[in-house]
Design an enzyme around this catalytic site. Sequence first.
Site, short mmCIF file in Angstrom:
data_model
loop_
_atom_site.label_atom_id
_atom_site.label_comp_id
_atom_site.label_asym_id
_atom_site.label_seq_id
_atom_site.Cartn_x
_atom_site.Cartn_y
_atom_site.Cartn_z
N GLY A 25 -9.42 -20.79 -36.20
CA GLY A 25 -9.83 -21.69 -35.11
C GLY A 25 -11.08 -22.43 -35.53
CG PHE A 73 -23.22 -28.94 -15.33
CD1 PHE A 73 -23.27 -30.31 -15.47
CD2 PHE A 73 -22.09 -28.26 -15.76
CE1 PHE A 73 -22.20 -31.00 -16.03
CE2 PHE A 73 -21.02 -28.95 -16.32
CZ PHE A 73 -21.08 -30.31 -16.45
CD GLN A 89 -14.37 -22.48 -14.74
OE1 GLN A 89 -14.50 -23.16 -15.76
NE2 GLN A 89 -15.37 -21.87 -14.15
CG HIS A 140 -13.14 -28.33 -14.08
ND1 HIS A 140 -13.43 -29.35 -13.22
CD2 HIS A 140 -14.20 -28.24 -14.92
CE1 HIS A 140 -14.62 -29.86 -13.54
NE2 HIS A 140 -15.10 -29.20 -14.57
CG LEU A 181 -12.76 -31.74 -17.48
CD1 LEU A 181 -12.44 -30.71 -16.43
CD2 LEU A 181 -13.50 -31.11 -18.65
CB THR A 234 -17.57 -34.40 -16.89
OG1 THR A 234 -18.71 -33.55 -16.99
CG2 THR A 234 -18.06 -35.78 -16.50
CD GLU A 235 -19.78 -28.18 -12.80
OE1 GLU A 235 -18.76 -27.66 -13.30
OE2 GLU A 235 -20.76 -27.53 -12.47
NE ARG A 258 -17.08 -26.14 -14.32
CZ ARG A 258 -17.06 -26.30 -15.64
NH1 ARG A 258 -16.37 -25.46 -16.39
NH2 ARG A 258 -17.74 -27.27 -16.19
CG HIS A 287 -11.66 -26.20 -17.40
ND1 HIS A 287 -11.42 -27.27 -18.23
CD2 HIS A 287 -12.97 -25.93 -17.50
CE1 HIS A 287 -12.55 -27.64 -18.81
NE2 HIS A 287 -13.51 -26.83 -18.40
NE ARG A 307 -16.30 -21.93 -19.29
CZ ARG A 307 -16.58 -23.23 -19.24
NH1 ARG A 307 -17.83 -23.66 -19.28
NH2 ARG A 307 -15.60 -24.13 -19.14
#
Lengths: 601, 261, 248
Positions: free
Chosen positions: A17, A123, A236, A238, A252, A254-255, A311, A377, A412
Amino acid sequence: MANDKYETHEYDVIVIGAGGAGLRAAIEASAAGVKTALICKSLLGKAHTVMAEGGIAAALRNVYQEDNWKVHFRDTMRGGKMLNNWRMAQLHAQEAPDRVLELEEWGALFDRTKDGRILQRDFGGHRYARLAHVGDRTGLEMIRTLQQHAVHKGIDVYMECNIQRLLKDGDRVCGAFGYWRESGKFVTFKSKAIVLATGGVGKAWKFTSNSWEYTGDGTTLAADVGADLIDMEMIQFHPTGMVWPNSVRGILVTEGVRGDGGTLRNSEGERFMFNYITDYFRAETAETEEEADAWYEDKTNNRRTPDLLPRDEVARAINAEVKAGRGSPHGGVLLDIASRRSAEYIARRLPSMHHQFKELADVDITKEPMEVGPTCHYIMGGVRVEADTAATTVPGLYAAGEVAAGLHGANRLGGNSLSDLLVFGRRAGLYAAQYAQNLEGHPSPDADQIEQYAQELLAPFNNDGGENPYTVHMALQDCMQNLVGIIRTESELKKAQTEIASLKERLAKVTVEGHRQYNPGWNLALDLQSLLTTAEATTMGALERKESRGGHTREDHPGPDPDKYGKINLVLRRKDGELSLSEEPLPEMPDDLKELFEESK
Amino acid sequence: MSDQAVAVNRGGPTDKTLRLDAWWVEPAVTVGMLSTFLIYTTWAALVNEHYYAEPYLSPFYSPCLSTSCMHVTLGLFDWPLSPAILILWAPAGFRLTCYYYRKAYYRSFWMSPPACAVRDGHAQYSGETRFPLLMQNLHRYFFYAATLVVLFLWWDALLAFSFPTADGGSEFGMGLGTLVLIANAAFLSLYSFSCHSCRHLCGGGLDVLSQSPLRFKLWRQVSRLNENHMLFAWISLVVVMLTDVYVRFISMGYISDVRFF
Amino acid sequence: MASEFTMRVWRGDISGGEFKDYRVEAQEGMVVLDVIHTIQATQAPDLAVRWNCKAGKCGSCSAEINGKPRLMCMTRMNLFEPGETITISPIQTFPLLRDLVTDVSFNYEKAKSIPALKLKAKEADGTRRMYQDDVDRVQEFHKCIECFLCQDVCHVIRDHEDNKPEFAGPRSFVRLASLEMHPLDEEDRREFLKSDAGLGYCNITKCCTEVCPEGIHITDNAIIPLKERVVDAYYDPVVWLMNKLTGK
């Protein structure tokens, strides 16, 4: 060995990875002086880290002097509904600032404060503006920086190489076996230590922000060699993914939109998040719109806007609004920044959101609200690791990033993922290198075992069952989306178990056309094995955890159960080919850290 | 011209292009425009007459450096040929080595490439790595020279406010020609100061702009102009040609200037 | 709201191939990549295509659509008339692996050769200070998603295979510009740019800028400023004359 049947490479450490965690691990292992290779399913630099938008959470104290690792630690634990591994949360909060500064040494250019330091943004769930960021493309900056650093350090990178099995020598790992996507040919990596950094599992769901790669490979590879998995039920969603057009549903948003002043509204124009403040967060959340709006400028005298609750809270609220018939035309809610910030500000702070909506949905976010809804997410659960060393329960096998579990507990916080990758990527690389250095001799996988795996991987070509891998995948996605989504209940979870069992049977009948060279049908057929394993694990955990906590909400058990489930991890282990579940107590937090939570109440 | 580039077979399609749109329009228009300008300018510069209609001096002949000029700007020496030759090398060199015009003529005249994703017109290609194209690197020196010329054009525009009187003296006034000369100087200035070399010299060459506030400001302004460099290149090209035409026609008596006061 | 299209998709490998037609129905809001996926799931399960994020952020799904280099995930089907035939071919500059997937290792090899960042000493207080005004310019270059469409469209290597060893291509120049203009970097890459990266091969025909999905002004903000920096070092007649006179 000279008589290996398949292409073979030998290393001290291989990292599987090449997202943020994998790259960081490889850099650290290589710097420790061991022969290191990085193996990735895609091209280098395309991993999902690239999609991270908002920023890297680290208590750098550039914007708020009051911030420090203890506040960050507390935010992380509370955001994770105290299911986190406290030691991981502590290391993470303590080391994140150094990891961010290190990125800057390697060439990352974060947005700046007036006095020339790294700017930090607000955030969800973070008490202070804490996220080091570059507009809304922080992940790109991070992966490119790490990628270029790794390239300049001369680390061997094997791209578009898909690892399918880990090899064992006794009870420890000694290598990995997979195939090149380009040619379809098999390849063996012999290695003393292995770091898993394979990311998440989102492709088991229909609406997800994740790319095709997120098929739970690492989780499955680890489980298959006997490693423990924990918290697999903690997924999670999102709160803000795109909902329209259908073909981009799940991508997505974004937050950072909310961090920079955006607010959620229902179809009646109401800022509904004020109706969803739970007791758990009441003391620290604004009660009026005035206070919420004032908070952006003055955090000392105002409390945080409920738009930036963690979230899980926001996702559930959106879900409830839509169910109550107050959703937007395409079944989401409205995210409005256009009426609250200037067009110039939006374009500067959120350039890629601006671009994404314009190109994909014909929406100009400086003029109109966005339609958003929850999207799968992230998985908080995954491979169980030792906090300090990132070692799994199998000797020689390490895990870091999304594939590892513990840091985030039940939920998270945004921004904690990128810092997680850096902190634990580094630790995994470091301790894997140490392990390899202390190991005598050469890793020697069993050739018969490899041959057996090779035959297993080729099975879809020789099968005449006639099942189409794409159809099976879509059936799995429907199953998980409908039955193991944000809100779960026993009857649906049981139904999901039955469906997953039947999908496993269908997978055995999958037939693949064509040849092995760059064949996406074959690749998917193989990935389906890990998708089904993780889907099964998540469903098992979800069925067993009879409470609602963080990323796991049970309609039939709506509240948390602090006396039982709040004190345990659900551990999954493969025994005789089947997954089995057990309960194990959470690691006990020392008293000096416990105090951090008492004084705040 | 050398042979057309051969298709490189890398396994994919080998068509010259798969584009369906009218990609050839842009290079064709460019060839038409640039050719017209080139032919006219060459003729106008060599003809050595009708370049002055008091008080207007054609920009092709400014500054007039020969003592035999119809209107002497700076009489340095006597020059038997057209005085335009003495100065036209500067703006011509500036435009020839200009980063925008290079794109325009490499695409349209040299077909290297004629349009994006359309095959190069040549089998061999070495870009600007060898003589003579290596000389493109001298652009900034033409910029200096051309800037001097532009200063003289502003001087000419200023002189265009001073009209002769019957008694041999001069009076303050303004005609259409005055406006034409001002417009000409203005557009040539916009073209010159939006140049990439100018942008580099103003501040682009610095790594730390924030420590040189003046140069940073300058660089920002020039960068903004630079975004429209192509536009200024075309406008100034047409305007300078029309300015010469205007002066020439008055001088030849085809038209007469409109005097405002 | 669905409309039918004919997709002409290249099928083949390094030894050659041909266009094959697929009739597909496109739903509202679909992009070209969605349609390719539909073909995969229903008509040609082994159709090779490289993709990851499907949101224009990873730069994997580069291809040529009706002959124009583009990201498949950012090309909406409503750009085309219903019933139209749309040609999808692999990017041309790199050797084909299969169908729409090419071997882009050229770009990774070039990246290895670029001289790395070399930061000057830290401030007296142990911090790094950089200002937004300085960082802005470089952040534009950091937007690059490495889709390699600029490398694909650049005629220097697209039409002239023999230039590949000498020429690093627009993507590399964007990276080099980001290093050269980094406010704290002190490495001088001008010799590298001129001799190794082949900056002089670029004839600034701007196709790289035209195809960049991130809207990076590759030519105006990266390549030309780099050319000017090379001029500073190598083509300044005053410097040249001084060197001649002083016998350097």
